[in-house]
Design a protein around this motif. Structure first.
Motif, PDB file in Angstrom:
ATOM      1  N   GLN A 119       0.825  -1.214   0.000  1.00 13.91           N
ATOM      2  CA  GLN A 119       0.000   0.000   0.000  1.00 13.91           C
ATOM      3  C   GLN A 119       0.854   1.257   0.000  1.00 13.91           C
ATOM      4  O   GLN A 119       0.503   2.250  -0.650  1.00 13.91           O
ATOM      5  N   LEU A 120       1.967   1.235   0.699  1.00 17.75           N
ATOM      6  CA  LEU A 120       2.875   2.384   0.653  1.00 17.75           C
ATOM      7  C   LEU A 120       3.479   2.538  -0.736  1.00 17.75           C
ATOM      8  O   LEU A 120       3.590   3.652  -1.257  1.00 17.75           O
ATOM      9  N   LEU A 121       3.863   1.434  -1.358  1.00 15.47           N
ATOM     10  CA  LEU A 121       4.450   1.494  -2.694  1.00 15.47           C
ATOM     11  C   LEU A 121       3.467   2.007  -3.733  1.00 15.47           C
ATOM     12  O   LEU A 121       3.858   2.673  -4.701  1.00 15.47           O
ATOM     13  N   SER A 122       2.187   1.717  -3.554  1.00 16.60           N
ATOM     14  CA  SER A 122       1.176   2.063  -4.563  1.00 16.60           C
ATOM     15  C   SER A 122       0.355   3.286  -4.199  1.00 16.60           C
ATOM     16  O   SER A 122      -0.611   3.610  -4.893  1.00 16.60           O
ATOM     17  N   HIS A 123       0.716   3.977  -3.117  1.00 11.39           N
ATOM     18  CA  HIS A 123      -0.018   5.168  -2.671  1.00 11.39           C
ATOM     19  C   HIS A 123      -1.486   4.857  -2.371  1.00 11.39           C
ATOM     20  O   HIS A 123      -2.378   5.651  -2.661  1.00 11.39           O
ATOM     21  N   THR A 124      -1.724   3.705  -1.802  1.00 10.06           N
ATOM     22  CA  THR A 124      -3.076   3.351  -1.363  1.00 10.06           C
ATOM     23  C   THR A 124      -3.122   3.161   0.155  1.00 10.06           C
ATOM     24  O   THR A 124      -4.069   2.558   0.667  1.00 10.06           O
ATOM     25  N   SER A 125      -2.127   3.655   0.857  1.00  9.15           N
ATOM     26  CA  SER A 125      -2.054   3.481   2.309  1.00  9.15           C
ATOM     27  C   SER A 125      -3.024   4.390   3.051  1.00  9.15           C
ATOM     28  O   SER A 125      -3.318   4.163   4.225  1.00  9.15           O
ATOM     29  N   GLY A 126      -3.487   5.445   2.397  1.00 11.64           N
ATOM     30  CA  GLY A 126      -4.315   6.437   3.066  1.00 11.64           C
ATOM     31  C   GLY A 126      -3.520   7.437   3.878  1.00 11.64           C
ATOM     32  O   GLY A 126      -4.093   8.309   4.550  1.00 11.64           O
ATOM     33  N   LEU A 127      -2.204   7.350   3.806  1.00 13.77           N
ATOM     34  CA  LEU A 127      -1.333   8.232   4.585  1.00 13.77           C
ATOM     35  C   LEU A 127      -1.346   9.648   4.005  1.00 13.77           C
ATOM     36  O   LEU A 127      -1.507   9.847   2.795  1.00 13.77           O
ATOM     37  N   THR A 128      -1.165  10.641   4.872  1.00  8.67           N
ATOM     38  CA  THR A 128      -1.144  12.034   4.447  1.00  8.67           C
ATOM     39  C   THR A 128      -0.128  12.270   3.337  1.00  8.67           C
ATOM     40  O   THR A 128       0.910  11.602   3.268  1.00  8.67           O
ATOM     41  N   TYR A 166      -1.767  10.087  -3.177  1.00  5.78           N
ATOM     42  CA  TYR A 166      -0.308  10.202  -3.286  1.00  5.78           C
ATOM     43  C   TYR A 166       0.283  10.646  -1.954  1.00  5.78           C
ATOM     44  O   TYR A 166      -0.172  11.620  -1.341  1.00  5.78           O
ATOM     45  N   SER A 167       1.320   9.946  -1.498  1.00  5.36           N
ATOM     46  CA  SER A 167       1.906  10.237  -0.200  1.00  5.36           C
ATOM     47  C   SER A 167       3.424  10.290  -0.267  1.00  5.36           C
ATOM     48  O   SER A 167       4.087   9.262  -0.416  1.00  5.36           O
ATOM     49  N   ASN A 168       3.975  11.495  -0.158  1.00  9.06           N
ATOM     50  CA  ASN A 168       5.417  11.638  -0.024  1.00  9.06           C
ATOM     51  C   ASN A 168       5.896  11.041   1.295  1.00  9.06           C
ATOM     52  O   ASN A 168       6.970  10.447   1.369  1.00  9.06           O
ATOM     53  N   VAL A 169       5.089  11.187   2.339  1.00  8.86           N
ATOM     54  CA  VAL A 169       5.460  10.640   3.646  1.00  8.86           C
ATOM     55  C   VAL A 169       5.637   9.127   3.565  1.00  8.86           C
ATOM     56  O   VAL A 169       6.536   8.563   4.193  1.00  8.86           O
ATOM     57  N   GLY A 170       4.781   8.468   2.780  1.00  9.09           N
ATOM     58  CA  GLY A 170       4.895   7.018   2.650  1.00  9.09           C
ATOM     59  C   GLY A 170       6.253   6.580   2.165  1.00  9.09           C
ATOM     60  O   GLY A 170       6.788   5.551   2.602  1.00  9.09           O
ATOM     61  N   PHE A 171       6.848   7.347   1.254  1.00 11.80           N
ATOM     62  CA  PHE A 171       8.174   6.965   0.767  1.00 11.80           C
ATOM     63  C   PHE A 171       9.274   7.362   1.741  1.00 11.80           C
ATOM     64  O   PHE A 171      10.366   6.802   1.693  1.00 11.80           O
ATOM     65  N   GLY A 172       8.989   8.313   2.633  1.00 19.37           N
ATOM     66  CA  GLY A 172       9.911   8.527   3.736  1.00 19.37           C
ATOM     67  C   GLY A 172      10.001   7.287   4.599  1.00 19.37           C
ATOM     68  O   GLY A 172      11.093   6.866   5.023  1.00 19.37           O
ATOM     69  N   LEU A 173       8.855   6.650   4.859  1.00 17.01           N
ATOM     70  CA  LEU A 173       8.842   5.405   5.626  1.00 17.01           C
ATOM     71  C   LEU A 173       9.555   4.283   4.876  1.00 17.01           C
ATOM     72  O   LEU A 173      10.315   3.510   5.467  1.00 17.01           O
ATOM     73  N   LEU A 174       9.320   4.185   3.572  1.00 14.67           N
ATOM     74  CA  LEU A 174       9.974   3.129   2.795  1.00 14.67           C
ATOM     75  C   LEU A 174      11.485   3.321   2.737  1.00 14.67           C
ATOM     76  O   LEU A 174      12.245   2.353   2.752  1.00 14.67           O
ATOM     77  N   GLY A 175      11.933   4.574   2.685  1.00 13.55           N
ATOM     78  CA  GLY A 175      13.373   4.823   2.714  1.00 13.55           C
ATOM     79  C   GLY A 175      13.988   4.342   4.015  1.00 13.55           C
ATOM     80  O   GLY A 175      15.089   3.766   4.031  1.00 13.55           O
TER      81      GLY A 175
END
Length: 467
Positions: A119-128, A166-175
């Protein structure tokens, strides 16, 4: 790969010249990639280079304005996300994580521990979309611990899996996920596992000379404002990287399928599969696993757009014919959304793709008995042999469920796509070894419509066909 024809080159140059002029871009560089190589490169405008290796916008000695080249660095923004995603998929392939894992299994203590890696990879996490605090793209970044401390329950904007957001924060978590698994920072992992093997040696996390300087263009006057550039800290995996047209051409070739051993081909294909769409029923744009997707002019494209203050960039690639297009510009806004699809349209109009030459395929002769017409009830299908031991099943009437299948060691076939993806195709044989029917996910395919010998579920009327 030979360069494009002269007339094609002129039409491509005309298109980017109009874009640079009409959109008032300080500079614009674009390229067409075919067969893994740059088949055309064009540039307009001038870039202000800087001396040394420091950040753009700093107190440095300015170089004379020059035209962009294939070696000029631009900030590529969110194209960074796709590179981080490749490392995540490598971790999956190594068995270090599963895409269905909740992020809390790898990064405990987040306010969204239940959302999955996929979900983080696909921007479906619902994260800000953006982190709390100041506009992160224009201010120095925070370390991950401080970013995490800022994220509260309100970081969850939607139910996980409900929609594309779309979540920029999500990719902060993935990094950070990458960093913890690799025991190093995300940028080192990307450099060692992706950039170096692909030969992308001019792709870095901070600018190096020669690079374009980032500008904002005044909306009502032809004047420029230099944009700041900082290390984005924990948010850097969302958009930190700088690259060149030459290196982005190699990246386009990678996305199109030339993996260079960095990623297994089926894994890259999985990244290009639509996980969600961002324009509803139209489905002209969507997102896979770290890759944006688009449909344009009969092509299915994969790649990513990118923007950071002072810069715009996009890479699209078509795996069907290994064609790629890309552009870089040093402006905060302005470039048209259709620039690259227009370049592809020009390429297709001036140099239409030729069908691949037909040649006999190497197939297992023992499989010839499976080829030909089969019937799902009264509906006719064709089973064709592909290269090796693979098969394709397609409806003959224009409607129905088509899928490709790959052979498994136990004598069955696994569905690769369509309705039957992941399902098993099994030939059912008579006592003499000949094939009586095909069993596909409980559906029975027979050589004649509703063959009574095949044990069709529900039986076949004793009276047979009648007028």
């Amino acid at each position: 790969m030979s360069p494009v024809l002269e007339g094609t080159a002129r039409a491509l140059l005309r298109r980017i010249a109009a874009e640079q002029s009409e959109s008032r871009l300080p500079s614009l560089a674009a390229a067409v990639v075919r067969g893994g190589e740059i088949a055309w490169f064009g540039a307009r405008g001038r870039v202000d280079g800087t001396g040394g290796d420091g950040a753009a916008g700093g107190a440095q000695e300015a170089a004379a304005p020059a035209a962009p080249t294939t070696d000029t660095q631009y900030r590529i923004g969110s194209i960074t996300k796709s590179m981080v995603a490749v490392v995540v998929m490598r971790l999956r392939d190594e068995g270090r994580l599963d895409l269905t894992d909740p992020i809390g299994k790898h990064l405990p203590g987040t306010p969204v521990d239940e959302v999955t890696v996929a979900q983080l990879l696909s921007h479906t996490s619902g994260l800000t979309a953006e982190p709390p605090g100041q506009w992160w793209e224009r201010t120095p970044g925070l370390p991950f611990t401080e970013l995490l401390a800022l994220l509260g329950p309100e970081a969850a904007r939607h139910r996980p899996g409900r929609r594309y957001h779309y979540s920029n924060v999500g990719f902060g978590l993935l990094g950070e996920l990458v960093a913890r698994h690799r025991g190093t920072d995300w940028a080192t992992a990307v450099r060692e596992e992706i950039l170096q093997p692909l030969g992308m040696r001019d792709t870095t996390t901070r600018p190096r000379a020669p690079h374009a300087r980032g500008y904002a263009v005044h909306p009502w006057a032809d004047v420029l404002l230099p944009e700041p550039e900082h290390d984005a800290g924990a948010m850097a995996p969302a958009g930190q990287i700088w690259s060149t047209p030459a290196d982005l051409a190699r990246w386009a070739a990678f996305v199109a399928g030339d993996t260079g051993g960095v990623l297994a081909a089926p894994t890259l294909a999985e990244m290009r599969e639509p996980a969600t769409v961002d324009d509803g029923d139209a489905w002209t744009g969507g997102y896979g696993l770290g890759l944006q997707l688009a449909r344009a002019g009969g092509r299915r494209l994969a790649g990513h757009t990118g923007s950071m203050p002072g810069f715009l960039a996009t890479v699209w690639a078509d795996p069907s014919d290994r064609t790629g297009v890309l552009f870089c510009a040093n402006s905060t806004s302005g470039a048209g959304r259709t620039l690259l699809t227009d370049l592809l349209a020009i390429l297709d109009a001036c140099e239409p793709r030729l069908p691949a030459e037909w040649a006999p395929a190497e197939v297992d002769p023992a499989l010839l008995e499976l080829a030909g017409p089969w019937y799902w009830g009264p509906a006719p299908y064709a089973l064709r042999l592909l290269g090796g031991r693979d098969l394709s099943l397609t409806p003959l009437g224009g409607t129905g469920r088509a899928s490709r299948f790959t052979a498994r060691p136990d004598g069955t076939w696994l569905g690769l796509d369509g309705y039957y993806a992941g399902e098993t195709l099994r030939p059912v044989r008579r006592g003499d070894g000949s094939v009586r029917h095909l069993d596909l996910a409980t559906f029975v395919f027979t050589r004649t419509p509703y063959d009574p010998e095949a044990g069709v579920p529900g039986g076949v009327d004793d009276g047979g066909w009648r007028s």
